[in-house]
Each structure stands twice: as C-alpha cells, then as structure tokens.
Motif scaffolding. Structure first.
Motif, short mmCIF file in Angstrom:
data_model
loop_
_atom_site.label_atom_id
_atom_site.label_comp_id
_atom_site.label_asym_id
_atom_site.label_seq_id
_atom_site.Cartn_x
_atom_site.Cartn_y
_atom_site.Cartn_z
N PHE A 60 -74.13 -32.74 1.51
CA PHE A 60 -72.87 -33.39 1.16
C PHE A 60 -72.43 -34.29 2.31
CE2 PHE A 60 -71.97 -29.39 3.23
CZ PHE A 60 -70.88 -29.63 4.07
N ARG A 61 -71.44 -35.11 2.03
CA ARG A 61 -70.87 -36.01 3.04
C ARG A 61 -69.41 -35.67 3.26
NH1 ARG A 61 -73.74 -40.15 4.79
NH2 ARG A 61 -75.68 -40.59 3.71
N ILE A 62 -69.01 -35.75 4.52
CA ILE A 62 -67.60 -35.63 4.89
C ILE A 62 -67.33 -36.69 5.95
CG2 ILE A 62 -65.88 -34.20 6.11
CD1 ILE A 62 -66.33 -33.22 3.26
N ALA A 63 -66.30 -37.47 5.74
CA ALA A 63 -65.92 -38.55 6.67
C ALA A 63 -67.10 -39.48 6.95
CB ALA A 63 -65.33 -37.98 7.96
N GLY A 64 -67.90 -39.73 5.91
CA GLY A 64 -69.01 -40.66 6.01
C GLY A 64 -70.28 -40.10 6.64
N GLU A 65 -70.24 -38.85 7.11
CA GLU A 65 -71.41 -38.23 7.75
C GLU A 65 -72.09 -37.27 6.78
OE1 GLU A 65 -72.56 -39.00 10.70
OE2 GLU A 65 -70.87 -40.21 11.41
N LYS A 66 -73.41 -37.21 6.87
CA LYS A 66 -74.21 -36.34 6.01
C LYS A 66 -74.37 -34.96 6.63
CE LYS A 66 -77.29 -35.66 2.64
NZ LYS A 66 -77.00 -35.72 1.25
N TYR A 67 -74.23 -33.92 5.80
CA TYR A 67 -74.37 -32.54 6.24
C TYR A 67 -75.34 -31.80 5.33
CZ TYR A 67 -70.43 -33.48 9.22
OH TYR A 67 -69.61 -34.03 10.17
N MET A 68 -76.18 -30.95 5.93
CA MET A 68 -77.05 -30.06 5.17
C MET A 68 -76.26 -28.77 4.94
SD MET A 68 -80.70 -28.33 6.21
CE MET A 68 -81.52 -29.89 6.37
N THR A 69 -76.26 -28.30 3.71
CA THR A 69 -75.50 -27.11 3.37
C THR A 69 -76.16 -25.85 3.91
OG1 THR A 69 -74.79 -28.22 1.34
CG2 THR A 69 -74.45 -25.83 1.45
N ILE A 70 -75.36 -25.06 4.62
CA ILE A 70 -75.81 -23.79 5.17
C ILE A 70 -75.34 -22.64 4.28
CG2 ILE A 70 -75.67 -22.24 7.19
CD1 ILE A 70 -77.13 -24.96 7.65
N LYS A 71 -74.14 -22.79 3.73
CA LYS A 71 -73.55 -21.76 2.87
C LYS A 71 -72.69 -22.46 1.83
CE LYS A 71 -70.15 -18.01 2.87
NZ LYS A 71 -69.29 -17.14 3.69
N ALA A 72 -72.73 -21.97 0.60
CA ALA A 72 -71.87 -22.49 -0.46
C ALA A 72 -71.60 -21.36 -1.45
CB ALA A 72 -72.52 -23.68 -1.17
N ASP A 73 -70.39 -20.84 -1.43
CA ASP A 73 -70.01 -19.81 -2.39
C ASP A 73 -68.66 -20.17 -3.00
OD1 ASP A 73 -68.02 -18.95 -0.55
OD2 ASP A 73 -69.26 -17.34 0.21
N GLU A 74 -68.01 -19.21 -3.66
CA GLU A 74 -66.77 -19.50 -4.38
C GLU A 74 -65.58 -19.77 -3.46
OE1 GLU A 74 -67.15 -15.29 -3.51
OE2 GLU A 74 -68.47 -16.59 -4.66
N LYS A 75 -65.72 -19.49 -2.15
CA LYS A 75 -64.62 -19.70 -1.21
C LYS A 75 -64.95 -20.71 -0.12
CE LYS A 75 -61.81 -17.32 2.23
NZ LYS A 75 -61.89 -16.27 3.22
#
Length: 147
Positions: A60-75
C-alpha cells in the motif's frame, strides 16, 4: 491525546488521524499528507475477508511512499517502507524483483478504533515494536473511551 501525543513519544515522527470512513482528516503532522485514495485502500482492507488480502499481496501507499504489508487484520495494518533500486548495465536497464524490493527500517502503523483511523510513521532510528506499541496503546485507549 492525538497526533501530538504520538509524535511526542519519540517513537513516531509523523502522524494523522482520520474519521473511520477516511473522508475527514481530524489532525495531521505538518507535511504528512495522506491522499484520499491511499486511506480508502487501507479502510477497504479491514473488510477484505480473503485468505490473503489485496493489501497483503500488493502492499500500500501512504503519503506517496510504498509500503510492504507486514500485518493486516480487522484492527491494524503494519507496513515496512519499500526502497527501489535499479541496476544499469551498459545501455540496458535490468530490473529484478530482488533489486526492486528492499525493505528499509522505516514503517507505518495504522490502527482502527470505533470512530477513527490512526496513521503513524516511524523513522529508521525507532524499533518497530516501540512504534507499534505506542500506536496500539493510543488505539486501545480511544476504544476504551468510546472513540
């Protein structure tokens, strides 16, 4: 408590707080601008019920920077910054996946509460665990007071 509380800990250097729909920025560090499409992608991940969420496979991107997801859950959604590197060999540009995806030590911690989305960036000088604990604790506090 809010953006200034997060940044004031020293475990986060930039932060923003959105309403839970991502349509309104309640507070933000100066110069930390999260685009509407970026926050909507994160919000969509909370309702993604696939075994491997879209945000996990594509980052995903935040503030124009690309990030690799380490964790993604309901919170929570955690990401490590992706640095890009290219190799120039003669006149031909060679790009390999291993050359393109180099994780830095910078990262993002995003926590959803009942009414808000906390987005916090931590620099290379901060251990990820310190940053995640700081943001998660504020998220838990806000949940505990109905926010």
């Amino acid at each position: 408590m809010g953006v200034f509380s997060l940044v004031g800990t020293g475990n986060v250097d930039k932060a923003a707080i959105f309403n839970k729909e991502g349509t309104s920025v309640w507070a933000s560090s100066e110069g930390f601008t999260v685009a509407p499409a970026e926050i909507k992608e994160v919000i969509a991940s909370y309702s993604d019920t696939a075994d491997i969420k879209k945000i996990q496979s594509g980052g995903f991107r935040i503030a124009g920077e690309k990030y690799m997801t380490i964790k993604a859950d309901e919170k929570s959604v955690y990401g490590k910054k992706v640095h890009q590197k290219s190799l120039l060999m003669g006149k031909v540009m060679m790009e390999k996946l291993t050359d393109l995806i180099l994780q830095g030590r910078e990262g993002i911690v995003i926590v959803k509460t009942q009414q808000a989305i906390l987005v916090a960036h931590y620099p290379e000088s901060v251990q990820p665990g310190q940053a995640t604990n700081t943001v998660e604790q504020l998220g838990d506090y806000l949940i505990g007071v109905g926010y």
